[in-house]
Design a protein around this motif. Structure first.
Motif, mmCIF file in Angstrom:
data_model
loop_
_atom_site.group_PDB
_atom_site.id
_atom_site.type_symbol
_atom_site.label_atom_id
_atom_site.label_comp_id
_atom_site.label_asym_id
_atom_site.label_seq_id
_atom_site.Cartn_x
_atom_site.Cartn_y
_atom_site.Cartn_z
ATOM 1 N N ILE A 40 0.839 -1.200 0.000
ATOM 2 C CA ILE A 40 0.000 0.000 0.000
ATOM 3 C C ILE A 40 0.872 1.247 0.000
ATOM 4 N N GLN A 41 1.963 1.213 0.746
ATOM 5 C CA GLN A 41 2.876 2.350 0.739
ATOM 6 C C GLN A 41 3.449 2.571 -0.655
ATOM 7 N N SER A 42 3.655 1.473 -1.394
ATOM 8 C CA SER A 42 4.143 1.595 -2.767
ATOM 9 C C SER A 42 3.128 2.323 -3.641
ATOM 10 N N LEU A 43 1.832 2.009 -3.459
ATOM 11 C CA LEU A 43 0.782 2.695 -4.212
ATOM 12 C C LEU A 43 0.727 4.172 -3.831
ATOM 13 N N ILE A 44 0.825 4.464 -2.536
ATOM 14 C CA ILE A 44 0.813 5.850 -2.066
ATOM 15 C C ILE A 44 1.954 6.637 -2.705
ATOM 16 N N THR A 45 3.120 6.011 -2.766
ATOM 17 C CA THR A 45 4.283 6.674 -3.358
ATOM 18 C C THR A 45 4.102 6.857 -4.859
ATOM 19 N N ARG A 46 3.603 5.819 -5.533
ATOM 20 C CA ARG A 46 3.459 5.876 -6.989
ATOM 21 C C ARG A 46 2.466 6.945 -7.423
ATOM 22 N N LEU A 47 1.364 7.085 -6.679
ATOM 23 C CA LEU A 47 0.344 8.078 -7.020
ATOM 24 C C LEU A 47 0.601 9.432 -6.357
ATOM 25 N N ARG A 48 1.674 9.508 -5.570
ATOM 26 C CA ARG A 48 2.041 10.742 -4.869
ATOM 27 C C ARG A 48 0.911 11.221 -3.962
ATOM 28 N N LEU A 49 0.340 10.277 -3.234
ATOM 29 C CA LEU A 49 -0.744 10.601 -2.319
ATOM 30 C C LEU A 49 -0.191 11.214 -1.041
ATOM 31 N N GLN A 50 -1.016 12.030 -0.403
ATOM 32 C CA GLN A 50 -0.665 12.615 0.884
ATOM 33 C C GLN A 50 -1.854 12.473 1.824
ATOM 34 N N PRO A 51 -1.631 12.506 3.139
ATOM 35 C CA PRO A 51 -2.752 12.366 4.077
ATOM 36 C C PRO A 51 -3.809 13.436 3.847
ATOM 37 N N HIS A 52 -5.065 13.014 3.917
ATOM 38 C CA HIS A 52 -6.193 13.932 3.724
ATOM 39 C C HIS A 52 -6.795 14.276 5.076
ATOM 40 N N ALA A 53 -7.258 15.510 5.219
ATOM 41 C CA ALA A 53 -7.890 15.930 6.470
ATOM 42 C C ALA A 53 -9.133 15.106 6.782
ATOM 43 N N GLU A 54 -9.788 14.545 5.756
ATOM 44 C CA GLU A 54 -10.990 13.729 5.971
ATOM 45 C C GLU A 54 -10.661 12.355 6.516
ATOM 46 N N GLY A 55 -9.392 11.940 6.425
ATOM 47 C CA GLY A 55 -8.988 10.559 6.642
ATOM 48 C C GLY A 55 -8.574 9.976 5.309
ATOM 49 N N GLY A 56 -7.734 8.953 5.321
ATOM 50 C CA GLY A 56 -7.248 8.389 4.076
ATOM 51 C C GLY A 56 -6.189 9.270 3.436
ATOM 52 N N TYR A 57 -6.007 9.085 2.123
ATOM 53 C CA TYR A 57 -4.966 9.780 1.374
ATOM 54 C C TYR A 57 -5.555 10.313 0.066
#
Length: 242
Positions: A40-57
């Protein structure tokens, strides 16, 4: 009050009209950003996701450069949340003092990725001024939408159409919504105990999304909106002050 349950017809009867609006995957006691499983961290890195104030990324995938007159008021949906909850980075990117944001205009559209994970499995109750078109890309989750006249809708976002799961849906502007991660289905169609991949959704907002148009449901506002009984059932979906 007549909450509407859109669960699949095979769900067992239950006196609670929304029997499954309860946590399905508990977040780890301490799940800071970056403490997700490696895939999952690999997906977060690949899509350049960041933590969202709502929860999630989340990550913005596209912002139409064309500007259009804003159909919304010139003040933020929640002045206190706009001042306190948005980070400088969000203000720079989505509009703010240093970003040169002009409340009189909006980008024509935006597309965002939104991801819930076992470490961050809840997107808390909030609303946007404009409509949002959701397209599920992977995983499963349950959405709760509060409509006018206290009609509470609940449905599963998933890829199994035979079970009545939705892959595409629209939440109109001004309606509070929340979502939480559901376990994966096994080969027999039964829910397991966790979600391996999380739930990834593409969100298209027209006109384009701005945190200026975003508002969390305050804890004190839930009971006023849905009444005491439903506030007790849905209270865990309200973001608490940090």
């Amino acid at each position: 009050m007549h909450p509407r349950n859109t669960n699949h017809s095979s769900d067992p009867p239950n006196p609670n009209p929304l029997p499954f609006v309860k946590p399905s995957i508990a977040a780890a006691p301490s799940s800071p950003p970056g403490n997700e499983p490696s895939h999952i961290q690999s997906l977060i890195t690949r899509l350049r996701l960041q933590p969202h104030a709502e929860g999630g990324y989340f990550a913005e995938a596209h912002r139409d450069p064309k500007l259009t007159p804003s159909p919304y008021p010139s003040y933020p949906a929640s002045p206190s949340q706009w001042a306190a909850a948005t980070t400088n980075q969000q203000k720079d990117k989505k509009g703010g003092e240093s970003g040169g944001f002009n409340p009189a205009v909006r980008n024509a559209s935006t597309i965002m990725f939104y991801l819930l994970t076992p470490g961050s499995p809840v997107g808390f109750l909030h609303r946007n001024r404009g409509p949002t078109v959701h397209t599920l890309l992977r995983g499963r989750g349950r959405y709760v939408v509060i409509h006018e006249r206290v009609r509470i809708e609940s449905f599963v976002a998933g890829l199994d159409r035979a079970r009545g799961e939705k892959q595409r849906w629209v939440v109109e502007g001004g309606k509070y919504k929340a979502t939480f991660l559901l376990p994966d289905l096994d080969e027999s169609g039964e829910e397991g105990s966790t979600s391996k991949e999380g739930m990834l959704v593409a969100e298209t907002v027209v006109p384009g999304f701005e945190f200026f148009d975003h508002e969390f449901l305050e804890p004190s506002g839930l009971e006023e909106l849905v009444g005491k009984d439903w506030a007790e059932k849905l209270g865990w979906l309200v973001k608490r002050q940090e």
